[in-house]
Design a protein around this motif. Sequence first.
Motif, short mmCIF file in Angstrom:
data_model
loop_
_atom_site.label_atom_id
_atom_site.label_comp_id
_atom_site.label_asym_id
_atom_site.label_seq_id
_atom_site.Cartn_x
_atom_site.Cartn_y
_atom_site.Cartn_z
N MET A 195 -0.02 -13.30 -3.83
CA MET A 195 -0.39 -12.47 -2.62
C MET A 195 -0.85 -10.99 -3.25
SD MET A 195 2.45 -14.02 0.08
CE MET A 195 2.26 -12.44 1.05
N LYS B 182 -5.93 -9.60 -4.53
CA LYS B 182 -6.94 -9.90 -3.65
C LYS B 182 -7.86 -11.20 -3.35
CE LYS B 182 -10.48 -6.86 -1.10
NZ LYS B 182 -10.93 -5.45 -1.09
N TRP C 46 -6.41 -13.44 -0.94
CA TRP C 46 -6.52 -13.09 0.51
C TRP C 46 -8.04 -13.34 0.87
CZ3 TRP C 46 -2.81 -12.82 3.70
CH2 TRP C 46 -1.57 -12.46 3.20
N PHE D 249 -9.39 -10.83 6.89
CA PHE D 249 -8.06 -11.04 6.27
C PHE D 249 -7.56 -9.62 6.21
CE2 PHE D 249 -10.67 -10.36 2.51
CZ PHE D 249 -9.96 -9.30 1.73
N TYR E 142 -1.56 -9.56 4.69
CA TYR E 142 -2.35 -8.67 3.51
C TYR E 142 -1.74 -7.34 3.62
CZ TYR E 142 -6.09 -6.31 1.37
OH TYR E 142 -6.72 -5.22 0.58
#
Length: 322
Positions: free
Chosen positions: A102, A105, A108, A127, A133
């Motif tokens: 996570m 990037k 996501w 997102f 995020y």
Amino acid sequence: MIQVYPNIYQIEIPLPNNPLRAVNSYVVISEDRNLIIDTGFNSEACRAALMGGIQELGINLKKTDLLVTHLHSDHSGLAAELNHEGVRVYAGAIDGHMINEMTKKEYWETFEEYNVLFGLGQDGISFEEHPGYKYCPKKPIDFDALGEGDILNIGRYVFEVVDIPGHTPGQIGLYEKKHKLFFGGDHILDKITPNIAFWGFDQDILSIYFNSLKKVGAYDIDYLFTAHRNIIRDPKRRIDELLQHHKKRLDEIMGIIKDERRTVRDTASRMHWDLRYDTWEDFPGPQKWFAAGEAMSHLEHLAAMGLAGKTQENGILYYCAY
């Protein structure tokens, strides 16, 4: 902060502008080592509440460990910061790996694929507005992985690690058999129901969640320390209620897709949600993500049970009851 059991304290950490309102972080103290369970978002409000509680207890972070029950940012957000301060961080192997993913990037950006797959493109969400995020750890964490049957000794307590996947693929809990205590993260909540989202086509996550509920239901528990809302004193009652809730959800969705194929987004928009918004258009972007994810897990369960079929056109999934 309140003491909820001898040498166990609950710090209520606010989650501003979030329907969950707060997350319960727990601190187990002893003369040798202390244990923090979950942290809140990677945000100033959560940081102030958590560190304020730690200072009030007067514990030394150098003698303190952190257990992250699962990957969601309201539980893992400050883990990297505490790890940087020398705190040993425990997590399940699956969710620990995903927390570190996570921080990239690329993790996501796969949400944009789900944006199309679920039919959410018309809602114009991204997102970048997802709380996962915005508030997740921003640096990788040196995790100590825990799994079923591992033991953590904290003062008078002997905690056994219990794998409880469902809410996330690798959520873990802690069971203290002698005192009949259970720390379950978001596995079993009272007043509200845990969000069961979609985690890939390789697993029927709703079925996995049901099995995890029944697993915990077999334990002798007097105090179930939840991550949101109140402590549960009768877990078996609540487990039965959650199983009934999802049965009603599945029946509701079967009714929605009975006569016409629907996208995940259109299914979610027709489901009943205990939120203050009047129409789907009023839902904030993050709530549309969560609703679509929950609709998807139920649709996939119906497909796995042979009760619904699915087709894909132009990258968008459609479901229809058999």
